[in-house]
Scaffold this motif. Structure first.
Motif, PDB file in Angstrom:
ATOM      1  N   LEU A   1       0.702  -1.271  -0.123  1.00  0.00           N
ATOM      2  CA  LEU A   1      -0.012   0.121   0.046  1.00  0.00           C
ATOM      3  C   LEU A   1       0.923   1.159  -0.102  1.00  0.00           C
ATOM      4  CD1 LEU A   1      -2.879  -0.849   2.462  1.00  0.00           C
ATOM      5  CD2 LEU A   1      -3.128  -0.388   0.080  1.00  0.00           C
ATOM      6  N   GLY A   2       0.570   2.013  -0.952  1.00  0.00           N
ATOM      7  CA  GLY A   2       1.283   3.441  -0.776  1.00  0.00           C
ATOM      8  C   GLY A   2       0.938   4.328   0.436  1.00  0.00           C
ATOM      9  N   VAL A   3      -0.455   4.347   0.465  1.00  0.00           N
ATOM     10  CA  VAL A   3      -0.816   5.221   1.480  1.00  0.00           C
ATOM     11  C   VAL A   3      -1.688   4.152   2.353  1.00  0.00           C
ATOM     12  CG1 VAL A   3      -2.106   7.107   2.200  1.00  0.00           C
ATOM     13  CG2 VAL A   3      -0.879   7.220   0.217  1.00  0.00           C
ATOM     14  N   LEU A   4      -1.541   4.460   3.921  1.00  0.00           N
ATOM     15  CA  LEU A   4      -2.349   3.486   4.588  1.00  0.00           C
ATOM     16  C   LEU A   4      -3.727   4.169   4.996  1.00  0.00           C
ATOM     17  CD1 LEU A   4      -0.075   2.568   7.775  1.00  0.00           C
ATOM     18  CD2 LEU A   4      -0.864   1.130   5.754  1.00  0.00           C
ATOM     19  N   PRO A   5      -4.797   3.401   5.179  1.00  0.00           N
ATOM     20  CA  PRO A   5      -6.251   4.061   5.230  1.00  0.00           C
ATOM     21  C   PRO A   5      -6.071   4.709   6.381  1.00  0.00           C
ATOM     22  CG  PRO A   5      -6.169   1.551   5.728  1.00  0.00           C
ATOM     23  CD  PRO A   5      -4.833   1.972   5.127  1.00  0.00           C
ATOM     24  N   PRO A   6      -7.326   5.580   6.679  1.00  0.00           N
ATOM     25  CA  PRO A   6      -7.405   6.410   7.812  1.00  0.00           C
ATOM     26  C   PRO A   6      -7.452   5.333   9.069  1.00  0.00           C
ATOM     27  CG  PRO A   6      -8.955   7.019   6.377  1.00  0.00           C
ATOM     28  CD  PRO A   6      -8.415   5.946   5.850  1.00  0.00           C
ATOM     29  N   PHE A   7      -7.050   5.901  10.243  1.00  0.00           N
ATOM     30  CA  PHE A   7      -7.028   5.121  11.449  1.00  0.00           C
ATOM     31  C   PHE A   7      -8.026   4.216  11.678  1.00  0.00           C
ATOM     32  CE2 PHE A   7      -6.916   4.284  16.083  1.00  0.00           C
ATOM     33  CZ  PHE A   7      -5.651   3.389  16.160  1.00  0.00           C
ATOM     34  N   GLY A   8      -9.131   4.914  11.799  1.00  0.00           N
ATOM     35  CA  GLY A   8     -10.641   4.282  12.321  1.00  0.00           C
ATOM     36  C   GLY A   8     -10.995   3.020  11.135  1.00  0.00           C
ATOM     37  N   GLN A   9     -10.564   3.554  10.045  1.00  0.00           N
ATOM     38  CA  GLN A   9     -10.904   2.496   9.061  1.00  0.00           C
ATOM     39  C   GLN A   9     -10.125   1.327   9.086  1.00  0.00           C
ATOM     40  OE1 GLN A   9     -10.419   3.661   4.907  1.00  0.00           O
ATOM     41  NE2 GLN A   9     -12.026   2.578   4.009  1.00  0.00           N
ATOM     42  N   ALA A  10      -8.713   1.353   9.247  1.00  0.00           N
ATOM     43  CA  ALA A  10      -7.626   0.376   9.498  1.00  0.00           C
ATOM     44  C   ALA A  10      -8.105  -0.240  10.684  1.00  0.00           C
ATOM     45  CB  ALA A  10      -6.249   0.894   9.767  1.00  0.00           C
ATOM     46  N   VAL A  11      -8.551   0.225  11.787  1.00  0.00           N
ATOM     47  CA  VAL A  11      -8.929  -0.667  12.838  1.00  0.00           C
ATOM     48  C   VAL A  11      -9.935  -1.477  12.658  1.00  0.00           C
ATOM     49  CG1 VAL A  11      -9.862  -0.428  15.151  1.00  0.00           C
ATOM     50  CG2 VAL A  11      -7.789   0.996  14.547  1.00  0.00           C
ATOM     51  N   THR A  12     -11.081  -0.777  12.003  1.00  0.00           N
ATOM     52  CA  THR A  12     -12.240  -1.594  11.620  1.00  0.00           C
ATOM     53  C   THR A  12     -11.905  -2.784  10.664  1.00  0.00           C
ATOM     54  OG1 THR A  12     -13.692   0.469  12.017  1.00  0.00           O
ATOM     55  CG2 THR A  12     -14.613  -1.419  10.491  1.00  0.00           C
ATOM     56  N   LYS A  13     -11.212  -2.752   9.732  1.00  0.00           N
ATOM     57  CA  LYS A  13     -10.819  -3.664   8.929  1.00  0.00           C
ATOM     58  C   LYS A  13     -10.153  -4.817   9.414  1.00  0.00           C
ATOM     59  CE  LYS A  13     -11.278  -1.533   4.430  1.00  0.00           C
ATOM     60  NZ  LYS A  13     -10.454  -0.807   3.270  1.00  0.00           N
ATOM     61  N   GLY A  14      -9.089  -4.308  10.515  1.00  0.00           N
ATOM     62  CA  GLY A  14      -8.360  -5.317  11.124  1.00  0.00           C
ATOM     63  C   GLY A  14      -9.043  -6.240  12.224  1.00  0.00           C
ATOM     64  N   ILE A  15     -10.206  -5.440  12.817  1.00  0.00           N
ATOM     65  CA  ILE A  15     -11.066  -6.239  13.719  1.00  0.00           C
ATOM     66  C   ILE A  15     -12.048  -7.207  12.960  1.00  0.00           C
ATOM     67  CG2 ILE A  15     -13.031  -6.014  15.312  1.00  0.00           C
ATOM     68  CD1 ILE A  15     -11.562  -3.440  16.389  1.00  0.00           C
ATOM     69  N   THR A  16     -12.312  -6.702  11.633  1.00  0.00           N
ATOM     70  CA  THR A  16     -13.157  -7.538  11.080  1.00  0.00           C
ATOM     71  C   THR A  16     -12.343  -9.037  10.464  1.00  0.00           C
ATOM     72  OG1 THR A  16     -14.387  -5.899  10.073  1.00  0.00           O
ATOM     73  CG2 THR A  16     -14.435  -7.706   8.881  1.00  0.00           C
ATOM     74  N   ILE A  17     -11.205  -8.599   9.856  1.00  0.00           N
ATOM     75  CA  ILE A  17     -10.309  -9.848   9.634  1.00  0.00           C
ATOM     76  C   ILE A  17     -10.079 -10.752  10.629  1.00  0.00           C
ATOM     77  CG2 ILE A  17      -7.988 -10.270   8.724  1.00  0.00           C
ATOM     78  CD1 ILE A  17      -8.210  -7.657   6.823  1.00  0.00           C
ATOM     79  N   ILE A  18      -9.396 -10.236  11.987  1.00  0.00           N
ATOM     80  CA  ILE A  18      -9.300 -11.073  13.005  1.00  0.00           C
ATOM     81  C   ILE A  18     -10.257 -12.059  13.630  1.00  0.00           C
ATOM     82  CG2 ILE A  18      -8.571 -10.987  15.556  1.00  0.00           C
ATOM     83  CD1 ILE A  18      -6.231 -10.284  13.489  1.00  0.00           C
ATOM     84  N   ALA A  19     -11.577 -11.193  13.470  1.00  0.00           N
ATOM     85  CA  ALA A  19     -12.892 -11.911  13.959  1.00  0.00           C
ATOM     86  C   ALA A  19     -13.399 -12.877  13.046  1.00  0.00           C
ATOM     87  CB  ALA A  19     -13.955 -10.902  13.835  1.00  0.00           C
ATOM     88  N   VAL A  20     -13.086 -12.846  11.567  1.00  0.00           N
ATOM     89  CA  VAL A  20     -13.257 -13.957  10.684  1.00  0.00           C
ATOM     90  C   VAL A  20     -12.239 -14.943  10.879  1.00  0.00           C
ATOM     91  CG1 VAL A  20     -13.041 -14.475   8.247  1.00  0.00           C
ATOM     92  CG2 VAL A  20     -14.410 -12.461   8.807  1.00  0.00           C
ATOM     93  N   LEU A  21     -11.127 -14.731  11.157  1.00  0.00           N
ATOM     94  CA  LEU A  21     -10.006 -15.659  11.161  1.00  0.00           C
ATOM     95  C   LEU A  21     -10.323 -16.528  12.626  1.00  0.00           C
ATOM     96  CD1 LEU A  21      -6.472 -13.987  10.269  1.00  0.00           C
ATOM     97  CD2 LEU A  21      -7.809 -15.697   9.089  1.00  0.00           C
ATOM     98  N   PHE A  22     -10.930 -15.793  13.569  1.00  0.00           N
ATOM     99  CA  PHE A  22     -11.347 -16.529  15.029  1.00  0.00           C
ATOM    100  C   PHE A  22     -12.320 -17.427  14.617  1.00  0.00           C
ATOM    101  CE2 PHE A  22     -12.906 -16.821  19.188  1.00  0.00           C
ATOM    102  CZ  PHE A  22     -11.812 -17.218  19.813  1.00  0.00           C
ATOM    103  N   ALA A  23     -13.375 -17.095  14.001  1.00  0.00           N
ATOM    104  CA  ALA A  23     -14.622 -17.840  13.495  1.00  0.00           C
ATOM    105  C   ALA A  23     -14.337 -18.887  12.901  1.00  0.00           C
ATOM    106  CB  ALA A  23     -15.624 -17.024  12.785  1.00  0.00           C
TER     107      ALA A  23
END
Length: 158
Positions: free
Chosen positions: A113-135
């Motif tokens: 990625l050239g530019v990281l997404p805004p902090f809130g969006q990055a946290v939301t996407k990160g939590i979603t990915i971790i939640a999917v992996l845990f499920a």
């Protein structure tokens, strides 16, 4: 322990819901995975309806998993070593996609990625990915429990 009457009447319904929900979750995530692999380093926007279905799938999968673990004894319809081995293999294989998705996102996509997404969006996407992996991990544990129970001689399992 109190358990819902529908679960007492059909203890096999929980694993069936787990399997269908896990399959639909993978079906929803597969197009995102393909886009990510073919467009490394490009920001990926998830359609709101797809994001809602993924979050709903994770909630259903986690709810069923923990209800089954806490209230519903593992029901083994028969004993068979071959079927047990196939379920154990399926439990390992069911997490292949989770591992591949995690690897693509964190080891290939993010560094490009050239530019990281805004902090809130990055946290939301990160939590979603971790939640999917845990499920998916919890689902693989459930398959493993069932596979081991089908392989072993008759004993009460939880």
């Amino acid at each position: 322990m109190n358990q819902p009457s529908s679960v007492r009447e059909d203890p096999q319904s929980v694993p069936q819901v787990l399997t269908s929900d896990s399959s639909s979750l993978l079906w929803m995530i597969l197009p995102v995975f393909r886009r990510m692999v073919s467009r490394l380093g490009e920001p990926q926007d998830l359609e709101p309806w797809r994001h809602a279905i993924i979050i709903g799938g994770v909630v259903v999968l986690q709810s069923c998993y923990w209800v089954r673990l806490r209230y519903v004894p593992l029901s083994v319809p028969f004993r068979n070593v071959l079927v047990g081995h196939l379920l154990l293999f399926s439990s390992r294989a069911s997490f292949f996609f989770g591992g591949a998705f995690f690897s693509v996102v964190f080891f290939r996509h993010l560094p490009e990625l050239g530019v990281l997404p805004p902090f809130g969006q990055a946290v939301t996407k990160g939590i979603t990915i971790i939640a999917v992996l845990f499920a998916l991990f919890c689902y693989s544990l459930e398959l493993e429990r069932l596979g081991k129970a089908i392989e072993e001689p008759s004993t009460e399992r939880r």
